[in-house]
Design an enzyme around this catalytic site. Structure first.
Site, mmCIF file in Angstrom:
data_model
loop_
_atom_site.group_PDB
_atom_site.id
_atom_site.type_symbol
_atom_site.label_atom_id
_atom_site.label_comp_id
_atom_site.label_asym_id
_atom_site.label_seq_id
_atom_site.Cartn_x
_atom_site.Cartn_y
_atom_site.Cartn_z
ATOM 1 N N ASP A 167 -7.081 -1.486 -4.457
ATOM 2 C CA ASP A 167 -8.141 -1.074 -3.526
ATOM 3 C C ASP A 167 -9.075 -0.054 -4.188
ATOM 4 O O ASP A 167 -10.297 -0.104 -4.003
ATOM 5 C CB ASP A 167 -7.540 -0.474 -2.260
ATOM 6 C CG ASP A 167 -6.670 -1.447 -1.493
ATOM 7 O OD1 ASP A 167 -6.887 -2.667 -1.611
ATOM 8 O OD2 ASP A 167 -5.761 -0.990 -0.775
ATOM 9 N N ASP A 191 0.859 -1.187 0.000
ATOM 10 C CA ASP A 191 0.000 0.000 0.000
ATOM 11 C C ASP A 191 0.891 1.231 0.000
ATOM 12 O O ASP A 191 2.002 1.198 0.551
ATOM 13 C CB ASP A 191 -0.901 0.015 1.234
ATOM 14 C CG ASP A 191 -2.004 -1.034 1.180
ATOM 15 O OD1 ASP A 191 -2.424 -1.404 0.069
ATOM 16 O OD2 ASP A 191 -2.452 -1.467 2.261
#
Length: 143
Positions: free
Chosen positions: A124, A110
């Site tokens: 995401d 991330d």
């Protein structure tokens, strides 16, 4: 199924994660907009918001089930609207993008950090936008 969109989204996800893993991980974080947006390297071993940490096999199983269902649905329902297809392809691409990380790295990379929100990635974004589109279709599409 829109294969070109799917391939583009998975490649975009993996390329951005490659740069985060190979360059951003060495510095940790880069401020883009003061007190609002950073690029911050995070190794996420859980789900959204870091829930269910270190449950790799559970997430792999869930991803395989979701991916299998979406692929089956797209192959057996050729007459769905373009928007419906796009929503499912977005979810599929996001699921595959994070699945690749879990299998290859044992965590998900991330890096988008809006400070007041948990750090996330392109996969995401695909899942969230696909989910919003799918919800819209389910609620408002009368066909």
């Amino acid at each position: 199924m829109n294969i070109a969109l799917f391939v583009f989204l998975v490649l975009l996800d993996q390329v951005t994660k490659y740069y985060a893993l190979n360059f951003l991980s060495k510095i940790g974080s880069i401020t883009i907009i003061d007190n609002m947006f950073n690029l911050t390297y995070v190794e996420n071993r859980g789900a959204a918001f870091g829930m269910l940490q270190n449950q790799k096999w559970f997430f792999i199983l869930v991803a395989f089930v979701v991916v299998s269902f979406i692929v089956y649905y797209l192959r057996t329902n050729k007459n769905i609207s373009r928007l419906y297809q796009v929503s499912l392809v977005l979810i599929l691409a996001g699921a595959i993008g994070n699945l690749i990380d879990r299998i290859r790295l044992n965590f998900v990379v991330d890096f988008f950090d809006f400070i007041v929100w948990p750090v996330f990635n392109m996969a995401d974004i695909c899942v969230v936008i696909g989910g919003i589109l799918l919800s819209y279709i389910i609620i408002f599409d009368k066909e």
